[in-house]
Design a protein around this motif. Structure first.
Motif, short mmCIF file in Angstrom:
data_model
loop_
_atom_site.label_atom_id
_atom_site.label_comp_id
_atom_site.label_asym_id
_atom_site.label_seq_id
_atom_site.Cartn_x
_atom_site.Cartn_y
_atom_site.Cartn_z
N PRO A 39 1.40 4.50 -7.77
CA PRO A 39 0.58 3.89 -8.52
C PRO A 39 0.31 3.39 -10.20
O PRO A 39 0.42 1.81 -10.42
CB PRO A 39 -0.99 4.86 -8.23
CG PRO A 39 -0.22 5.94 -8.45
CD PRO A 39 0.75 5.93 -7.73
N ASN A 40 1.24 4.48 -10.62
CA ASN A 40 1.09 3.43 -12.72
C ASN A 40 2.59 2.82 -13.00
O ASN A 40 2.77 2.82 -13.88
CB ASN A 40 1.23 5.10 -13.30
CG ASN A 40 -0.36 5.69 -13.05
OD1 ASN A 40 -0.90 5.08 -12.93
ND2 ASN A 40 -0.43 6.45 -12.59
N LYS A 41 3.54 3.31 -11.50
CA LYS A 41 4.71 1.95 -11.51
C LYS A 41 4.66 0.71 -11.70
O LYS A 41 3.57 0.29 -11.46
CB LYS A 41 5.66 2.76 -10.48
CG LYS A 41 7.02 1.86 -10.81
CD LYS A 41 8.20 2.37 -9.62
CE LYS A 41 9.46 0.89 -9.70
NZ LYS A 41 10.16 2.11 -8.34
N ILE A 42 5.47 0.75 -12.66
CA ILE A 42 4.76 -1.36 -13.27
C ILE A 42 5.74 -2.30 -11.67
O ILE A 42 6.65 -1.37 -11.86
CB ILE A 42 5.82 -2.20 -14.65
CG1 ILE A 42 5.14 -0.89 -15.84
CG2 ILE A 42 5.58 -2.85 -14.96
CD1 ILE A 42 4.81 -0.91 -16.51
N ILE A 43 5.47 -3.15 -11.23
CA ILE A 43 6.29 -3.48 -10.56
C ILE A 43 6.09 -5.14 -10.99
O ILE A 43 7.36 -5.43 -10.26
CB ILE A 43 5.08 -3.99 -9.67
CG1 ILE A 43 5.78 -4.82 -8.02
CG2 ILE A 43 3.45 -4.35 -9.65
CD1 ILE A 43 4.93 -4.96 -7.19
N GLU A 103 0.69 -1.29 0.05
CA GLU A 103 -0.55 -0.15 0.15
C GLU A 103 0.98 1.03 -0.08
O GLU A 103 0.89 2.26 -0.80
CB GLU A 103 -0.72 0.37 1.11
CG GLU A 103 -1.52 0.98 1.35
CD GLU A 103 -3.10 1.13 0.00
OE1 GLU A 103 -3.96 1.94 -0.70
OE2 GLU A 103 -3.33 -0.50 -0.77
N LYS A 104 1.09 1.23 0.91
CA LYS A 104 3.21 2.36 0.95
C LYS A 104 3.20 3.13 -0.99
O LYS A 104 3.46 3.89 -1.34
CB LYS A 104 4.14 1.79 1.55
CG LYS A 104 5.44 2.82 1.58
CD LYS A 104 6.28 2.17 2.30
CE LYS A 104 7.39 4.14 2.45
NZ LYS A 104 8.72 3.16 3.57
N HIS A 105 3.54 1.51 -1.89
CA HIS A 105 4.21 2.19 -2.74
C HIS A 105 3.18 2.31 -3.67
O HIS A 105 2.91 3.33 -4.46
CB HIS A 105 4.85 0.63 -3.07
CG HIS A 105 6.77 0.57 -2.81
ND1 HIS A 105 7.87 1.26 -3.59
CD2 HIS A 105 6.52 -0.63 -1.51
CE1 HIS A 105 8.26 0.93 -2.22
NE2 HIS A 105 7.77 -0.42 -1.76
N ARG A 106 2.39 2.29 -3.01
CA ARG A 106 0.78 1.61 -4.49
C ARG A 106 0.75 3.43 -3.93
O ARG A 106 0.61 4.26 -4.69
CB ARG A 106 -0.09 1.47 -4.00
CG ARG A 106 -1.90 1.36 -5.07
CD ARG A 106 -2.60 -0.06 -4.53
NE ARG A 106 -3.40 1.24 -3.13
CZ ARG A 106 -4.72 1.48 -3.60
NH1 ARG A 106 -5.20 2.12 -4.78
NH2 ARG A 106 -4.97 2.14 -2.61
N GLN A 141 -1.18 -0.28 -9.15
CA GLN A 141 -2.49 -0.13 -9.21
C GLN A 141 -3.51 -1.08 -9.69
O GLN A 141 -4.59 -1.53 -9.28
CB GLN A 141 -3.60 1.52 -9.71
CG GLN A 141 -4.58 1.69 -10.04
CD GLN A 141 -4.95 2.20 -8.17
OE1 GLN A 141 -4.10 3.19 -7.51
NE2 GLN A 141 -5.91 1.74 -7.43
N GLU A 142 -2.94 -1.41 -11.17
CA GLU A 142 -3.53 -2.39 -11.10
C GLU A 142 -3.51 -3.55 -10.79
O GLU A 142 -4.76 -4.11 -11.15
CB GLU A 142 -2.90 -2.57 -12.97
CG GLU A 142 -2.95 -1.78 -13.88
CD GLU A 142 -2.09 -1.92 -15.24
OE1 GLU A 142 -2.98 -1.61 -16.57
OE2 GLU A 142 -1.04 -2.69 -15.37
N LEU A 143 -2.97 -3.66 -10.17
CA LEU A 143 -2.71 -5.39 -9.81
C LEU A 143 -3.25 -5.62 -8.27
O LEU A 143 -4.03 -6.72 -7.84
CB LEU A 143 -0.54 -5.51 -8.81
CG LEU A 143 -0.97 -6.49 -7.99
CD1 LEU A 143 -1.14 -7.81 -8.85
CD2 LEU A 143 0.68 -6.78 -6.76
#
Length: 222
Positions: A30-34, A23-26, A51-53
């Motif tokens: 949010p739009n960074k590819i994980i 949640e911290k990273h999201r 965000q997609e995940l």
């Protein structure tokens, strides 16, 4: 089933879980590819941003809770790909215990899954529609009589529900041995265990970079 590792570390004391970290990273990116999936090791066929995940996993989690309750065991049967990642995070959000295993390649390979389900008392199977259509007829043993199925890749709608509170000691998943030399044995892994292991890996990486720099090796070329 083997007991969980008991770690008296800051991972338990901090109250943090994998979900807190995600949640911290999201919230910040949010739009960074994980995740990227490269089926042949070179060409990308699928990806997920934070965000997609989150969105996909929340839909899965809400549907999981229509069939089982937090703390129940859920068998995951997925081929390589990001559907598996969606399902794992969905299980963490729902507070159920993921039990990852390889999809069967034939009816004669079902024996290991029978032993895992009997030992873990899994009551739900998560998988894709392709795996389900190919293999569900092989699950005829009485150990699967009451088990439910959920094809997560075709779920589109979220279900209104309350998600449980997740703590460091909450069990994240059961990791089973191959069973090649005996019955599969499961190890209990909780959120604190995973965060502790990640910290160890991070510390080793930092030490490696430090040691390489002593020999004049640029980090960008290591």
């Amino acid at each position: 089933m083997l007991p969980t590792n008991r770690l008296n570390t800051e991972d338990n004391a901090s109250g943090k879980t994998l979900l807190h970290l995600f949640e911290k990273h999201r919230n910040t990116s949010p739009n960074k590819i994980i995740y990227r999936f490269l089926p042949n090791g070179e060409e990308e066929s699928d990806s997920r941003t934070y965000q997609e995940l989150y969105d996909r996993s929340r839909v899965i989690a809400s549907n999981i809770l229509t069939k089982v309750k937090p703390g129940d065991r859920v068998l995951l049967l997925y081929p390589s790909g990001l559907d598996f990642v969606d399902a794992v995070l969905g299980c963490l959000m729902a507070g159920v215990i993921a039990v990852p295993a390889f999809p069967p390649q034939g009816k004669r390979r079902i024996g290991r899954l029978e032993k895992i389900v009997a030992d873990s008392k899994a009551s739900l199977i998560l998988t894709t529609d392709n795996v389900y259509s190919k293999s569900h007829k092989w699950f005829s043993n009485e150990v699967f009589a009451e088990i439910q199925w959920l094809q997560t890749n075709i779920i589109k709608e979220s279900v209104e529900t309350d998600f449980p509170a997740i703590h460091p000691e909450t069990i994240a998943f059961l990791q089973y041995t191959s069973g090649s030399t005996g019955d599969p044995k499961g190890v209990i892994v909780n959120h604190a265990n995973i965060l502790h292991n990640n910290r160890l890996i991070q510390n080793c990486r930092c030490k490696l970079v430090t040691n390489l720099s002593r020999y004049g090796i640029d980090r960008k070329h290591s």
